[in-house]
Design a protein around this motif. Sequence first.
Motif, PDB file in Angstrom:
ATOM      1  N   UNK A   7      41.062 -16.598 -24.216  1.00 51.67           N
ATOM      2  CA  UNK A   7      42.358 -16.421 -24.907  1.00 51.67           C
ATOM      3  C   UNK A   7      42.641 -16.269 -26.378  1.00 51.67           C
ATOM      4  N   UNK A   8      43.100 -15.272 -26.851  1.00 47.33           N
ATOM      5  CA  UNK A   8      43.096 -15.022 -28.276  1.00 47.33           C
ATOM      6  C   UNK A   8      44.583 -14.983 -28.662  1.00 47.33           C
ATOM      7  N   UNK A   9      44.954 -15.766 -29.879  1.00 47.69           N
ATOM      8  CA  UNK A   9      46.450 -15.431 -30.340  1.00 47.69           C
ATOM      9  C   UNK A   9      46.261 -14.960 -31.680  1.00 47.69           C
ATOM     10  N   UNK A  10      46.822 -13.969 -31.969  1.00 45.06           N
ATOM     11  CA  UNK A  10      46.561 -13.091 -33.084  1.00 45.06           C
ATOM     12  C   UNK A  10      47.509 -13.231 -34.198  1.00 45.06           C
ATOM     13  N   UNK A  11      47.210 -12.824 -35.411  1.00 44.74           N
ATOM     14  CA  UNK A  11      48.120 -12.839 -36.613  1.00 44.74           C
ATOM     15  C   UNK A  11      49.056 -11.826 -36.317  1.00 44.74           C
ATOM     16  N   UNK A  47      54.644  -7.768 -26.922  1.00 40.51           N
ATOM     17  CA  UNK A  47      53.885  -7.300 -28.294  1.00 40.51           C
ATOM     18  C   UNK A  47      52.319  -7.427 -28.204  1.00 40.51           C
ATOM     19  N   UNK A  48      51.777  -7.007 -29.053  1.00 39.06           N
ATOM     20  CA  UNK A  48      50.207  -7.156 -29.312  1.00 39.06           C
ATOM     21  C   UNK A  48      49.944  -7.943 -30.310  1.00 39.06           C
ATOM     22  N   UNK A  49      49.985  -9.285 -29.659  1.00 42.78           N
ATOM     23  CA  UNK A  49      49.875 -10.601 -30.282  1.00 42.78           C
ATOM     24  C   UNK A  49      48.647 -11.619 -29.795  1.00 42.78           C
ATOM     25  N   UNK A  50      47.754 -10.985 -29.078  1.00 39.13           N
ATOM     26  CA  UNK A  50      46.528 -11.692 -28.560  1.00 39.13           C
ATOM     27  C   UNK A  50      45.970 -10.881 -27.621  1.00 39.13           C
ATOM     28  N   UNK A  51      44.950 -11.629 -27.022  1.00 38.56           N
ATOM     29  CA  UNK A  51      43.922 -10.670 -26.266  1.00 38.56           C
ATOM     30  C   UNK A  51      43.232 -11.598 -24.962  1.00 38.56           C
ATOM     31  N   UNK A  52      42.930 -10.950 -24.189  1.00 36.79           N
ATOM     32  CA  UNK A  52      42.336 -11.884 -23.002  1.00 36.79           C
ATOM     33  C   UNK A  52      40.908 -11.106 -22.664  1.00 36.79           C
ATOM     34  N   UNK A  53      39.882 -11.885 -22.647  1.00 33.78           N
ATOM     35  CA  UNK A  53      38.602 -11.588 -22.325  1.00 33.78           C
ATOM     36  C   UNK A  53      37.947 -12.347 -21.009  1.00 33.78           C
ATOM     37  N   UNK A  54      37.501 -11.814 -20.226  1.00 32.30           N
ATOM     38  CA  UNK A  54      37.134 -12.541 -19.086  1.00 32.30           C
ATOM     39  C   UNK A  54      35.523 -12.665 -19.008  1.00 32.30           C
ATOM     40  N   UNK A  55      34.785 -13.578 -18.873  1.00 34.32           N
ATOM     41  CA  UNK A  55      33.537 -13.797 -18.974  1.00 34.32           C
ATOM     42  C   UNK A  55      32.907 -14.476 -17.486  1.00 34.32           C
ATOM     43  N   UNK A  70      32.874 -13.471 -33.278  1.00 38.27           N
ATOM     44  CA  UNK A  70      33.708 -12.647 -33.473  1.00 38.27           C
ATOM     45  C   UNK A  70      34.206 -12.366 -34.767  1.00 38.27           C
ATOM     46  N   UNK A  71      34.117 -11.316 -35.394  1.00 40.46           N
ATOM     47  CA  UNK A  71      34.488 -11.210 -36.793  1.00 40.46           C
ATOM     48  C   UNK A  71      36.114 -11.265 -36.866  1.00 40.46           C
ATOM     49  N   UNK A  72      36.750 -10.937 -35.623  1.00 42.30           N
ATOM     50  CA  UNK A  72      38.388 -11.152 -35.603  1.00 42.30           C
ATOM     51  C   UNK A  72      38.405 -12.845 -35.933  1.00 42.30           C
ATOM     52  N   UNK A  77      41.967 -13.388 -38.173  1.00 41.74           N
ATOM     53  CA  UNK A  77      42.963 -12.434 -37.462  1.00 41.74           C
ATOM     54  C   UNK A  77      43.413 -13.109 -36.117  1.00 41.74           C
ATOM     55  N   UNK A  78      42.364 -14.023 -35.802  1.00 41.35           N
ATOM     56  CA  UNK A  78      42.858 -14.879 -34.755  1.00 41.35           C
ATOM     57  C   UNK A  78      43.241 -16.201 -34.997  1.00 41.35           C
ATOM     58  N   UNK A  79      44.419 -16.633 -34.753  1.00 39.97           N
ATOM     59  CA  UNK A  79      44.683 -17.809 -35.298  1.00 39.97           C
ATOM     60  C   UNK A  79      44.533 -19.057 -34.330  1.00 39.97           C
ATOM     61  N   UNK A  80      44.104 -18.849 -33.109  1.00 39.16           N
ATOM     62  CA  UNK A  80      43.692 -19.768 -31.929  1.00 39.16           C
ATOM     63  C   UNK A  80      43.061 -19.239 -31.084  1.00 39.16           C
TER      64      UNK A  80
END
Length: 107
Positions: A7-11, A47-55, A70-72, A77-80
């Motif tokens: 899980x990504x939390x974005x700026x 809102x576009x405030x994060x992302x989800x990646x499944x591994x 990850x460069x983000x 750009x990813x706060x958490x």
Amino acid sequence: MAYYALFYDAVNGFIARRATYRDEHLRLAREAHARGELVLAGALADPADGALLIFQGESPAVAEAFAREDPYVKNRLITNWRVRGWTVVVGNEPRVTQIEKTAAESA
């Protein structure tokens, strides 16, 4: 093999601010997908405030390593980010395509 959700939390303003790093991020994601590590990935919407990646892997290490590179993440750009094990109960069995199903039914 187990599944892991990253899980990504974005700026604020992530979509507009990601352009500089997007190609490198997508290259890393495509390489992980080609290795069979990354199953699905994408930004959350409205809102576009994060992302989800499944591994998929033996441990959460592959998802954690992806996040660290990850460069983000590196460019804040990813706060958490966090990785959690995901117990899949439906949808992880091999899929039969419609063509295969039709062929089997007509045999």
